[in-house]
Design an enzyme around this catalytic site. Structure first.
Site, PDB file in Angstrom:
ATOM      1  N   THR A   1     -11.140 -24.511   1.981  1.00 50.82           N
ATOM      2  CA  THR A   1     -11.922 -24.493   0.542  1.00 50.82           C
ATOM      3  C   THR A   1     -12.031 -25.878   0.818  1.00 50.82           C
ATOM      4  O   THR A   1     -12.812 -26.413   1.497  1.00 50.82           O
ATOM      5  CB  THR A   1     -10.534 -25.027  -0.318  1.00 50.82           C
ATOM      6  OG1 THR A   1     -10.049 -26.055  -0.158  1.00 50.82           O
ATOM      7  CG2 THR A   1      -9.612 -23.624  -0.076  1.00 50.82           C
TER       8      THR A   1
ATOM      9  N   CYS B   1       0.707  -1.343   0.012  1.00 48.50           N
ATOM     10  CA  CYS B   1      -0.036   0.275  -0.015  1.00 48.50           C
ATOM     11  C   CYS B   1       0.951   1.576  -0.120  1.00 48.50           C
ATOM     12  O   CYS B   1      -0.142   2.317  -0.563  1.00 48.50           O
ATOM     13  CB  CYS B   1      -1.104  -0.064   0.793  1.00 48.50           C
ATOM     14  SG  CYS B   1      -1.924  -1.628   1.130  1.00 48.50           S
TER      15      CYS B   1
ATOM     16  N   TYR C   1     -15.445  15.083  21.656  1.00 48.09           N
ATOM     17  CA  TYR C   1     -16.284  16.651  21.169  1.00 48.09           C
ATOM     18  C   TYR C   1     -15.049  17.960  21.431  1.00 48.09           C
ATOM     19  O   TYR C   1     -14.865  17.833  23.294  1.00 48.09           O
ATOM     20  CB  TYR C   1     -17.089  16.976  21.543  1.00 48.09           C
ATOM     21  CG  TYR C   1     -17.746  18.654  21.354  1.00 48.09           C
ATOM     22  CD1 TYR C   1     -17.569  19.153  20.264  1.00 48.09           C
ATOM     23  CD2 TYR C   1     -17.333  19.796  21.840  1.00 48.09           C
ATOM     24  CE1 TYR C   1     -17.627  20.160  20.113  1.00 48.09           C
ATOM     25  CE2 TYR C   1     -18.352  21.013  21.973  1.00 48.09           C
ATOM     26  CZ  TYR C   1     -17.522  21.402  21.300  1.00 48.09           C
ATOM     27  OH  TYR C   1     -18.122  23.026  20.799  1.00 48.09           O
TER      28      TYR C   1
ATOM     29  N   GLY D   1      -6.851 -14.023   0.668  1.00 50.15           N
ATOM     30  CA  GLY D   1      -6.239 -12.472  -0.040  1.00 50.15           C
ATOM     31  C   GLY D   1      -7.428 -11.928  -1.002  1.00 50.15           C
ATOM     32  O   GLY D   1      -8.390 -12.388  -1.141  1.00 50.15           O
ATOM     33  N   ASP D   2      -6.491 -11.416  -1.712  1.00 49.92           N
ATOM     34  CA  ASP D   2      -7.774 -10.560  -2.628  1.00 49.92           C
ATOM     35  C   ASP D   2      -8.247 -12.099  -4.171  1.00 49.92           C
ATOM     36  O   ASP D   2      -9.228 -11.864  -4.452  1.00 49.92           O
ATOM     37  CB  ASP D   2      -6.752  -9.879  -3.725  1.00 49.92           C
ATOM     38  CG  ASP D   2      -6.604  -8.585  -3.009  1.00 49.92           C
ATOM     39  OD1 ASP D   2      -6.855  -8.900  -2.205  1.00 49.92           O
ATOM     40  OD2 ASP D   2      -5.512  -8.438  -2.910  1.00 49.92           O
TER      41      ASP D   2
ATOM     42  N   ALA E   1      -7.365 -21.635   2.205  1.00 50.75           N
ATOM     43  CA  ALA E   1      -7.167 -19.563   1.170  1.00 50.75           C
ATOM     44  C   ALA E   1      -7.729 -18.879   1.594  1.00 50.75           C
ATOM     45  O   ALA E   1      -8.931 -18.627   2.292  1.00 50.75           O
ATOM     46  CB  ALA E   1      -7.795 -19.789  -0.721  1.00 50.75           C
TER      47      ALA E   1
END
Length: 553
Positions: free
Chosen positions: A271, A42, A424, A280-281, A278
């Site tokens: 899976t 990133c 605040y 991730g992306d 599995a």
């Protein structure tokens, strides 16, 4: 017991290090086909732009450091070619030696991620994605060449998503003239059209040539021809057109793929093979709103799921929570963030929803430095559940989107936002925080204290006989107004009721608050009245998109 992990970075290394913390005796082997197993992907665009000057800062761990601290057997430059699920083995190619070997496992974790949607090169023009350390090294070399050459260096960025926008900003920081092309009608498609107008204006104010509803037609001899006929001659191309799940290993292993094309997993990331997990992306997630399958490519989810897989392998029961798709990006001085579904998604799914736009300040306006935000909340009209939110502005966007994400995860309703007790002080917020204000509007709509229509519904309402009343001051009206609006300032409204025509009325102010007051006055005097949600500012942003939005369901 022996666990083999294919792929490093977020998901794979989170699984490996967490598993070691839980099980000191287990053998853990990580195969990474590239030279780097743990890096801050990133942060890559910001190294390109020079914001991060030290390349080594991106390299979080090495095989040696991981071996020393976690006793992990990490093998970079090793590519897994085949998984034999029946034998519980993997075939591995050592790129350095060219030799292959067969490695056994008790449990296998796939963390191979996703690959660029359009990996093909373009003749005569260097083309790179922006996903790996090798990518930024290659782009860095191109930048040095372009900066040393004659004339003004230029780049074409393909794709206006999160990575594309970060690439644009950082190339501009390096003095590169950038053209950004986007296939759809607006950039950052997870947000709705009226919410990205400010972001597109920010890009153009920094010299970026933003072109939407356009794609590459042909590339030949260093010339790019777009499908609208225009011609570009960039020094290089950054392909940020999106990613697709990397599923070749899973497919050849006989694992089930889901309807999105990602690897299908259960709530424990297992899976269709009980010994293979599995993360991730490349893996399908469960969407928090629909309960269906979705591809959500976020580093936070990859890290979290890598950790939970380790828990499951170590015998600790763990289940994934559904994905909200919370995301944020900063482009120059403008920040855009979202959580949940967009209005476009809700319309496409034919799901009933209520929309709220507000334009509060980041903190108390009497304290110096307050910045305006545009906020959009999407609400289920029956249950009052929050379906999604979008915020564009400067300071304070990150804080508010995180509050809204926690509210969704915690089941707090839209009206319930009004009752949140948030920190605040004048330099941080307002006594009525922008999140509280969303809740007040949501509660008014839920209880029927007011009614509202959206900017894209106004034209039809007027065509059906409604009269538009602008309740801003005469000066505001003169500076810019919706066509055919009758200007009666809210402070004069009670004394000028006789000037109002019969029939339905639509009132509006600049951002919606005075419009709500006007609507309450008129309703109590017997008028049929609705408020224009988000006021003139939202209408103007929507009109600027020149894309007519669906009127809802």
């Amino acid at each position: 017991m022996r666990t083999v992990i294919i792929g490093g970075v977020a998901g794979g290394m989170s699984a490996a290090t967490r598993l070691r913390r839980l099980d000191e005796q287990r053998e853990i082997v990580v195969f990474e086909r590239g030279p780097y197993v743990s890096y801050a992907n990133c942060g890559l665009p910001y190294y390109v732009g020079g914001v991060i000057s030290d390349r080594s800062a991106l390299l979080l761990q090495t095989p040696q450091s991981l071996a020393s601290r976690f006793r992990l057997d990490v093998r970079t430059g090793h590519e897994v070619l085949f998984i034999d699920a029946a034998a519980r083995t993997v075939t591995v190619l050592d790129h350095a030696s060219g030799e292959t070997s067969t490695e056994a496992y008790d449990e296998l974790v796939l963390a191979v991620g996703a690959t660029a949607r359009e990996a093909a090169g373009h003749p005569g023009i260097p083309t790179h994605t922006l996903r790996t350390v090798e990518d930024v090294d290659a782009i860095g070399a191109l930048l040095e060449t372009a900066e040393d050459g004659a004339g003004d260096p230029s780049a074409l960025v393909v794709g206006g998503g999160f990575i594309g926008l970060e690439a644009v900003e950082n190339l501009v920081r390096r003095g590169i003239h950038v053209t950004l092309i986007q296939r759809g009608p607006h950039i950052l498609t997870p947000l709705d059209a009226e919410m990205v107008v400010q972001l597109e204006a920010e890009l153009r104010s920094h010299g970026v040539d933003v072109r939407t509803s356009v794609t590459i037609d042909t590339v030949q001899d260093g010339v790019v021809v777009l499908d609208d006929g225009s011609v570009l001659r960039p020094d290089f191309i950054v392909d940020a057109s999106g990613v697709v799940p990397s599923v070749d290993l899973a497919r050849t292993a006989g694992l089930t793929l889901g309807p999105t094309g990602g690897i299908a997993v259960d709530e424990s990331n297992r899976t269709s093979d009980q010994h293979i997990y599995a993360v991730g992306d490349g893996v399908e997630k469960v969407d928090a709103l629909s309960g269906g399958e979705a591809l959500v490519t976020m580093a936070g989810l990859a890290n979290r799921h890598g950790r939970s897989v380790a828990d499951v392998i170590a015998g600790r029961p763990e289940r994934n929570t559904p994905a909200l798709g919370t995301a944020i990006v900063k482009v120059f001085d403008t920040v855009a963030a979202k959580v949940g579904w967009s209005e476009r998604q809700l319309v496409s799914a034919r799901r009933a929803h209520r929309v709220i736009h507000t334009h509060p300040a980041s903190h108390a306006t009497y304290y110096p430095g307050a910045q305006s935000m545009s906020m959009k909340l999407l609400v289920d009209p029956e249950s009052d559940a929050i379906l999604g939110a979008q915020i564009v502005g400067g300071d304070g966007v990150d804080k508010r989107i995180d509050v809204l994400a926690v509210a969704v995860a915690g089941g707090i309703t839209a009206s319930g936002l009004a009752r949140l007790e948030l920190a605040y002080a004048p330099q941080f917020g307002s006594a009525k925080d922008p999140v509280n204000q969303l809740g007040y509007v949501a509660d008014n709509l839920r209880t029927g204290a007011t009614a509202a229509i959206q900017w894209h519904e106004l034209e039809d309402a007027v065509a059906a006989g409604a009269t538009l009343i602008d309740v801003r001051t005469a000066g505001e009206h003169a500076a810019g107004a919706i066509p055919d609006a009758l200007n009666i300032p809210v402070d004069e409204l009670r004394s000028r009721l006789a000037e109002l025509p019969d029939g339905p009325l639509v009132v509006h102010c600049q951002v919606g608050q005075r419009g709500h007051t006007a609507a309450r006055i008129l309703a109590q005097h017997g008028f049929d009245v609705v408020n224009l949600d988000g006021g003139y500012r939202t209408w103007a942003a929507g009109a600027a998109t020149r894309v007519r939005q669906p009127a809802g369901v």
